[in-house]
Design a protein around this motif. Structure first.
Motif, PDB file in Angstrom:
ATOM      1  N   GLU A 109      23.262  10.079  67.517  1.00  0.00           N
ATOM      2  CA  GLU A 109      22.041   9.951  66.729  1.00  0.00           C
ATOM      3  C   GLU A 109      22.252  10.154  65.235  1.00  0.00           C
ATOM      4  O   GLU A 109      21.583   9.528  64.430  1.00  0.00           O
ATOM      5  N   THR A 138      19.124  19.308  53.555  1.00  0.00           N
ATOM      6  CA  THR A 138      17.954  20.037  54.063  1.00  0.00           C
ATOM      7  C   THR A 138      17.713  21.258  53.177  1.00  0.00           C
ATOM      8  O   THR A 138      18.653  21.785  52.561  1.00  0.00           O
ATOM      9  N   PRO A 157      21.494   9.894  59.441  1.00  0.00           N
ATOM     10  CA  PRO A 157      21.045   9.240  60.669  1.00  0.00           C
ATOM     11  C   PRO A 157      21.924   8.039  61.020  1.00  0.00           C
ATOM     12  O   PRO A 157      22.305   7.258  60.151  1.00  0.00           O
ATOM     13  N   ASP A 160      17.909   4.437  63.753  1.00  0.00           N
ATOM     14  CA  ASP A 160      16.709   4.283  62.928  1.00  0.00           C
ATOM     15  C   ASP A 160      15.607   5.264  63.316  1.00  0.00           C
ATOM     16  O   ASP A 160      14.812   5.663  62.472  1.00  0.00           O
ATOM     17  N   ASP A 161      15.563   5.655  64.580  1.00  0.00           N
ATOM     18  CA  ASP A 161      14.490   6.531  65.028  1.00  0.00           C
ATOM     19  C   ASP A 161      14.838   8.021  64.946  1.00  0.00           C
ATOM     20  O   ASP A 161      14.058   8.866  65.380  1.00  0.00           O
ATOM     21  N   PHE A 162      15.995   8.369  64.353  1.00  0.00           N
ATOM     22  CA  PHE A 162      16.347   9.779  64.211  1.00  0.00           C
ATOM     23  C   PHE A 162      15.489  10.388  63.107  1.00  0.00           C
ATOM     24  O   PHE A 162      15.449   9.890  61.991  1.00  0.00           O
ATOM     25  N   THR A 163      14.799  11.462  63.443  1.00  0.00           N
ATOM     26  CA  THR A 163      14.012  12.178  62.444  1.00  0.00           C
ATOM     27  C   THR A 163      14.260  13.666  62.585  1.00  0.00           C
ATOM     28  O   THR A 163      14.497  14.174  63.689  1.00  0.00           O
ATOM     29  N   LEU A 164      14.198  14.343  61.495  1.00  0.00           N
ATOM     30  CA  LEU A 164      14.330  15.791  61.481  1.00  0.00           C
ATOM     31  C   LEU A 164      12.918  16.362  61.482  1.00  0.00           C
ATOM     32  O   LEU A 164      12.090  15.963  60.660  1.00  0.00           O
ATOM     33  N   THR A 165      12.652  17.275  62.383  1.00  0.00           N
ATOM     34  CA  THR A 165      11.293  17.789  62.536  1.00  0.00           C
ATOM     35  C   THR A 165      11.093  19.155  61.886  1.00  0.00           C
ATOM     36  O   THR A 165      10.018  19.734  62.005  1.00  0.00           O
TER      37      THR A 165
END
Length: 186
Positions: A109, A138, A157, A160-165
């Protein structure tokens, strides 16, 4: 310029004898001992990458995956270019090949690294390098109990759909888990 990129998944003493000085020069304090690196390759939890210029080793990296099915994170544990050759684009070239290596795993990912967070000129230069390579810094700064300096996680990333929450704290779970795996059995 003839550039070669090699990846080793088994310990090679002759290769390490050439890459070890680059590693020790770049990481004189707090680096994993050679026996730990060798064990990581022997247990197949890490790879050793070499960048060669005209057949001579000039860059090295230690990498590995953390996570399970569908949530793999590629950890760039160490990366160094020989000091006398820095600033010539070799680091970016070398990293682009490491990124391509990570991207070969369809479940990977993101690439994670940790960088020293103390505000020094050297650390600012390192941060600029990683940002130029496409990493996202971060805001969370992590303080390990076993080393004095604080670290910041950065991620790149691969999906494309990897996001940090969160603020980066969760990335340190993966990085710390990889470190614990590295020292297991030592």
């Amino acid at each position: 310029m003839q550039w070669t990129f090699n990846t080793l998944t088994e310990w090679d003493r002759a290769c390490w004898d050439k890459l070890g000085p680059i590693y020790r020069e770049a990481f004189p304090h707090g680096a994993k001992p050679e026996k730990v690196l060798r064990s990581m390759l022997d247990r197949r939890i890490a790879s050793l990458h070499a960048g060669l210029l005209e057949g001579e080793p000039v860059a090295m990296a230690i990498t590995g995956f953390n996570g399970g099915q569908g949530v793999k994170r590629f950890i760039l544990d160490y990366m160094a270019v020989r000091q006398d050759l820095r600033g010539q684009g070799l680091g970016r070239l070398f990293f682009s090949q490491i990124r391509d290596f990570a991207d070969q795993d369809p479940q990977a990912e993101a690439i994670l690294i940790e960088a020293e967070a103390e505000d020094t000129e050297m650390n600012r230069e390192r941060l600029r390098f990683w940002l130029h390579c496409g990493f996202i810094a971060t805001p969370y700064v992590h303080q390990y109990i076993w080393v004095p300096e604080p670290y910041r996680a950065l991620y790149l990333p691969l999906k494309d759909d990897f996001t940090l929450t969160d603020d980066g704290k969760t990335l340190f779970r993966d990085i710390t888990s990889f470190h614990h795996q590295s020292f297991r059995g030592q």
